[in-house]
Design an enzyme around this catalytic site. Structure first.
Site: not given
Length: 462
Positions: A235, A269
């Protein structure tokens, strides 16, 4: 954070610049012993029933709730998030524990199938062993919980290499897991440097690797794992686009976009980072959005009235500011913020950049902090084109009064793993989380993460 020598480091409170703790890296031998201990614990854990595992995970949620005051303050001291958002992070993690305990039992149950030749088949989801997680600092508890809990439910052992500046949060999690009844050594914290980390990946007792981090880190971990044929879940970063179409509710869009850009001090993020606005509503959106951003109260993250805390580390603030300056040098305009304040702490103001174009960091790179990039599009079609004009593909958003149209665009045209319609969201226990392109691969949450590191075993009989 500073290092005193090659094997020691300090954690620094980003709001005060005071030293919090001093730690010593583990040696390679100590780290290898931790892997062995985790593997031994796994051998017992893997044969424990799903029901027993689920009960312990429920207890983990209860232990987090019990320790939430101390844990929330620790996270805020270590990385600077607003205290109220530290509490929200803990509540999310409690939800993940409860969801995994409930749904995990269903997802890991044996499946029975009739074979074409009249025989019978069993599909068994078997744990594979020790899973190594390398995690960042921006959500000190959540980043660890989201991969650890599903893998523990699946019957695996778990190793955590956390970011240096949240080492205290990592160690606190280990205490809480064991307080909740998790067998000793099944979850191990590795305080190690990058060289030792590469050795852990190569360790034959480690069976899978998961990373949350930058695209560069992801490429390195993927390469090291591929060399020893180990599966990875990555990720990685992103510069998520939030599209404001010509029929959007501009007041709502401006409000939600500001929250999406500033949550967790903008260090997320999956934060809203690029704001692509159709020309016909651009000036209206810009005016309202800038008005919100320039009035954000920046201050001590422990105080209730603060709306924006400090950047987690001094070097990260410099990196963020350098990208702002580079963008300005290439034509971007600062509408508010954009200057490092002369104050104690690694603060950076809510900043809005206009006149964004390809070639600027604000257009193509990830700005990890409270900096918003405003991009004008001629029409809805160009807005979607600009949104997809990125090497990243983690999340994004669409604002439109026509939700059916927005959902159609999300399904068929938005090249990301997650899309929010007239909203901003981080993560939900029952929805998959992950991206495409340079934002990585694999999924967490929503029942998907629990099967990432299992052996889907086929058993047949007459």
């Amino acid at each position: 954070m500073s290092e005193n020598s090659n094997n020691k480091f300090e954690t620094i409170n980003p709001a005060t610049e005071d030293v919090l703790e001093r730690y010593t890296y583990m040696t390679g031998k100590e780290a290898s012993k931790a892997v062995e201990d985790c593997h031994k614990a796994f051998l017992d854990w893997k044969i424990i029933s799903l029901e027993e595992r689920a009960e312990i995970l429920k207890s983990v949620g209860q232990a987090l709730e019990k320790n939430k005051d101390a844990y929330a303050k620790l996270m805020t001291r270590e990385m600077g998030k607003l205290l109220k958002q530290s509490y929200q992070e803990i509540e999310l993690c409690v939800g993940i524990c409860n969801y995994t305990a409930s749904e995990g039992q269903k997802l890991l149950q044996d499946e029975h199938r009739q074979l074409p030749d009249g025989g019978k088949g069993i599909i068994h989801y078997a744990p594979i062993g020790v899973i190594y997680g390398i995690q960042p600092w921006n959500f000190p508890l959540y980043q660890a919980i989201r991969y650890a809990i599903v893998n523990l439910m699946a019957g695996n052992g778990v190793l955590l290499k956390h970011a240096k500046n949240v080492t205290g949060s990592a160690l606190k999690l280990k205490e809480i897991l064991e307080e909740a009844g998790l067998p000793k050594n099944l979850f191990k914290v590795l305080i190690i440097n990058h060289d030792v980390s590469d050795d852990i990946i190569a360790n034959e007792l480690v069976r899978g690797v998961t990373l949350t981090g930058s695209s560069g880190a992801g490429k390195h971990i993927a390469m090291k794992s591929a060399e020893v044929l180990k599966k990875t879940v990555l990720e990685l970063g992103s510069n998520d686009a939030y599209i404001v179409l010509d029929d959007a509710d501009i007041d709502m869009a401006a409000e939600i976009c500001s929250k999406g850009r500033l949550y967790n001090n903008g260090e997320t993020c999956v934060a809203a980072k690029r704001f692509i606005v159709v020309e016909s509503v651009y000036n209206e959106f810009k005016s309202k959005f800038v008005s919100i951003m320039e009035n954000i109260v920046m201050g001590d993250p422990m105080k209730e009235d603060s709306e924006l805390g400090p950047i987690a580390r001094k070097d990260l603030r410099k990196e963020l500011h350098d990208k702002v300056i580079q963008s300005v040098e290439k034509g971007a305009k600062i509408l508010c913020g954009g200057e490092i304040p002369d104050t104690t702490g690694f603060y950076y103001p809510a900043t809005v950049l206009d006149n964004i174009s390809p070639g600027q960091p604000a257009y193509s790179e990830e700005l990890f902090g409270p900096v918003a990039s405003l991009i004008k599009a001629k029409n809805n079609e160009e807005a979607m084109h600009i949104a997809n004009d990125s090497k990243f593909g983690l999340g994004g958003g669409i604002f439109s009064k026509n939700e059916d149209k927005a959902i159609e665009l999300a399904k068929n045209h938005f090249d990301t793993g997650m899309v929010h319609i007239n909203s901003f969201g981080l993560a939900y226990p029952n929805m998959p989380f992950g991206g495409v392109k340079d934002s990585g691969y694999g999924r967490e949450h929503g029942g998907f993460g629990i099967r990432e590191f299992v052996n889907v075993k086929s058993i047949t009989r007459n």
